[in-house]
Design a protein around this motif. Structure first.
Motif, PDB file in Angstrom:
ATOM      1  N   ASN A 121       0.821  -1.207   0.000  1.00 50.69           N
ATOM      2  CA  ASN A 121       0.000   0.000   0.000  1.00 50.69           C
ATOM      3  C   ASN A 121       0.856   1.258   0.000  1.00 50.69           C
ATOM      4  O   ASN A 121       0.342   2.368   0.106  1.00 50.69           O
ATOM      5  CB  ASN A 121      -0.960  -0.003   1.194  1.00 50.69           C
ATOM      6  CG  ASN A 121      -0.256  -0.196   2.528  1.00 50.69           C
ATOM      7  OD1 ASN A 121       0.772  -0.875   2.613  1.00 50.69           O
ATOM      8  ND2 ASN A 121      -0.810   0.391   3.582  1.00 50.69           N
ATOM      9  N   VAL A 141      -4.569   1.776  -0.015  1.00 54.54           N
ATOM     10  CA  VAL A 141      -5.752   1.304   0.711  1.00 54.54           C
ATOM     11  C   VAL A 141      -6.244   2.416   1.631  1.00 54.54           C
ATOM     12  O   VAL A 141      -5.488   2.947   2.442  1.00 54.54           O
ATOM     13  CB  VAL A 141      -5.431   0.052   1.553  1.00 54.54           C
ATOM     14  CG1 VAL A 141      -6.692  -0.424   2.281  1.00 54.54           C
ATOM     15  CG2 VAL A 141      -4.872  -1.066   0.687  1.00 54.54           C
ATOM     16  N   LYS A 146     -11.078   0.183   0.347  1.00 51.16           N
ATOM     17  CA  LYS A 146     -10.580  -1.126   0.783  1.00 51.16           C
ATOM     18  C   LYS A 146     -11.191  -2.290   0.007  1.00 51.16           C
ATOM     19  O   LYS A 146     -10.453  -3.214  -0.388  1.00 51.16           O
ATOM     20  CB  LYS A 146     -10.826  -1.297   2.284  1.00 51.16           C
ATOM     21  CG  LYS A 146     -10.205  -2.567   2.849  1.00 51.16           C
ATOM     22  CD  LYS A 146     -10.233  -2.563   4.374  1.00 51.16           C
ATOM     23  CE  LYS A 146      -9.526  -3.778   4.926  1.00 51.16           C
ATOM     24  NZ  LYS A 146      -9.403  -3.728   6.394  1.00 51.16           N
ATOM     25  N   GLU A 150      -8.715  -4.744  -2.048  1.00 48.90           N
ATOM     26  CA  GLU A 150      -8.584  -6.170  -1.741  1.00 48.90           C
ATOM     27  C   GLU A 150      -8.972  -7.030  -2.935  1.00 48.90           C
ATOM     28  O   GLU A 150      -8.396  -8.120  -3.126  1.00 48.90           O
ATOM     29  CB  GLU A 150      -9.426  -6.526  -0.526  1.00 48.90           C
ATOM     30  CG  GLU A 150      -8.862  -5.984   0.771  1.00 48.90           C
ATOM     31  CD  GLU A 150      -9.466  -6.635   1.999  1.00 48.90           C
ATOM     32  OE1 GLU A 150      -8.844  -6.554   3.071  1.00 48.90           O
ATOM     33  OE2 GLU A 150     -10.557  -7.240   1.881  1.00 48.90           O
ATOM     34  N   GLN A 153      -5.870  -7.102  -4.949  1.00 44.12           N
ATOM     35  CA  GLN A 153      -4.878  -7.945  -4.289  1.00 44.12           C
ATOM     36  C   GLN A 153      -5.173  -9.425  -4.527  1.00 44.12           C
ATOM     37  O   GLN A 153      -4.272 -10.208  -4.877  1.00 44.12           O
ATOM     38  CB  GLN A 153      -4.858  -7.647  -2.787  1.00 44.12           C
ATOM     39  CG  GLN A 153      -4.326  -6.273  -2.441  1.00 44.12           C
ATOM     40  CD  GLN A 153      -4.560  -5.918  -0.985  1.00 44.12           C
ATOM     41  OE1 GLN A 153      -5.385  -6.535  -0.299  1.00 44.12           O
ATOM     42  NE2 GLN A 153      -3.851  -4.918  -0.495  1.00 44.12           N
ATOM     43  N   LEU A 174      -6.908  -7.277   7.194  1.00 43.60           N
ATOM     44  CA  LEU A 174      -7.651  -7.863   6.081  1.00 43.60           C
ATOM     45  C   LEU A 174      -9.122  -8.035   6.456  1.00 43.60           C
ATOM     46  O   LEU A 174      -9.452  -8.329   7.604  1.00 43.60           O
ATOM     47  CB  LEU A 174      -7.063  -9.216   5.695  1.00 43.60           C
ATOM     48  CG  LEU A 174      -5.588  -9.257   5.285  1.00 43.60           C
ATOM     49  CD1 LEU A 174      -5.247 -10.646   4.756  1.00 43.60           C
ATOM     50  CD2 LEU A 174      -5.259  -8.193   4.255  1.00 43.60           C
ATOM     51  N   SER A 175      -9.987  -7.850   5.483  1.00 46.24           N
ATOM     52  CA  SER A 175     -11.417  -8.031   5.719  1.00 46.24           C
ATOM     53  C   SER A 175     -11.723  -9.497   6.004  1.00 46.24           C
ATOM     54  O   SER A 175     -10.950 -10.407   5.671  1.00 46.24           O
ATOM     55  CB  SER A 175     -12.209  -7.578   4.492  1.00 46.24           C
ATOM     56  OG  SER A 175     -11.982  -8.457   3.402  1.00 46.24           O
ATOM     57  N   LEU A 178     -11.625 -11.530   2.709  1.00 41.77           N
ATOM     58  CA  LEU A 178     -10.306 -11.906   2.203  1.00 41.77           C
ATOM     59  C   LEU A 178      -9.656 -12.945   3.113  1.00 41.77           C
ATOM     60  O   LEU A 178      -8.960 -13.854   2.623  1.00 41.77           O
ATOM     61  CB  LEU A 178      -9.411 -10.681   2.072  1.00 41.77           C
ATOM     62  CG  LEU A 178      -8.066 -10.901   1.366  1.00 41.77           C
ATOM     63  CD1 LEU A 178      -8.259 -11.527  -0.003  1.00 41.77           C
ATOM     64  CD2 LEU A 178      -7.286  -9.599   1.257  1.00 41.77           C
TER      65      LEU A 178
END
Length: 282
Positions: A121, A141, A146, A150, A153, A174-175, A178
């Motif tokens: 990032n 990010v 986001k 992601e 990514q 990370l969410s 993800l």
């Protein structure tokens, strides 16, 4: 031509599993070169890792026959060729010591990985990536971007065929989505001896508490922050004279070594998940 494989498996424990696995390999011309097993009495689960050579069957034939072999044991098993380094993508932010260490070990032949890309990032390490001839992807990010970041990514991870994602001091959470997509194949390095000092600025927390040991923890990434199954940990001694900056500098070496060991063991298929814990055949 010598074909070498690693077989990892887990199943409910029962008598005769080692005998059955050994017999299966022997009947197919397999020669066991390394073997280790563990019976978890708390869960009743059996774990095993076998490294063997087999020239009579192809990888695909072995995999297909293993599928039928595993069914009566209610066994989960995976077969890996040792000749193929593990495709890996590294995520990093603005602290580059772990990234630099992994790149050096990879190029020195000390890690059985193939680093396919670096994702960050920030732009700080594009020149470092270029010096190793590794593609560098700058993906900023923010809270607003986001989901899109992601998605990019994960697209890189998929397009590179990455089996492993390493968060080498990637300072973004990370969410949940993800984390689920990368379940069991994403390793994070946290700069404290978990479960102490989770979250942000653990060295500041450690300094505030006057700890005598600072540590680092490599663990699998889960939706629960800094609570994934632990792969490796180590510590360095500290005392009252150490400032936060001194603790941080000391910790960098520990972080790099802990993460490198975790990546090595994972890429050699020595780490088996056991619920919230791991079984590691070193």
């Amino acid at each position: 031509m010598h074909h070498a494989y690693v077989l990892t498996l887990s199943c409910p424990d029962r008598p005769g599993i080692v005998h059955a696995v050994s017999g299966f390999l022997l009947e197919r011309g397999g020669n066991i070169e390394e073997a280790a097993q563990y019976n978890d009495r708390d869960t009743g689960l059996f774990f095993m890792r076998v490294q063997f050579a087999c020239d009579q069957l192809t990888h695909e034939d072995l995999r297909a026959q293993l599928k039928f072999f595993a069914q009566p044991f209610n066994m989960e098993c995976q077969l890996h060729s040792t000749t193929q380094p593990m495709r890996t993508v590294i995520f990093v932010s603005k602290e580059g010591h772990c990234l630099n260490d992994l790149l050096f070990r990879w190029k020195s032949g000390l890690l059985p990985v193939d680093i396919a890309a670096i994702v960050s990032n920030h732009r700080d390490f594009y020149q470092l990536a270029a010096s190793y001839n590794v593609p560098f992807h700058h993906i900023p990010v923010t809270a607003a971007t986001k989901p899109q970041a992601e998605a990019k990514q994960f697209e890189i991870v998929q397009s590179e065929g990455a089996e492993l994602v390493v968060l080498a001091r990637y300072m973004q959470v990370l969410s949940d989505d993800l984390c689920r997509k990368l379940s069991g194949r994403a390793i994070n390095i946290h700069h404290s001896f978990l479960p102490s000092f989770k979250g942000a600025k653990p060295y500041y927390q450690a300094h505030e508490r006057g700890v005598k040991l600072i540590g680092a923890t490599a663990h699998y990434v889960t939706a629960d922050l800094d609570e994934g199954p632990i792969i490796e940990q180590d510590v360095a001694r500290a005392d009252h004279s150490k400032t936060v900056e001194m603790l941080t500098a000391m910790g960098r070496d520990t972080e790099s070594q802990v993460l490198a060991r975790a990546v090595k063991w994972h890429s050699e298929h020595r780490v088996l998940l056991n619920g919230h814990k791991t079984v590691i055949f070193k």
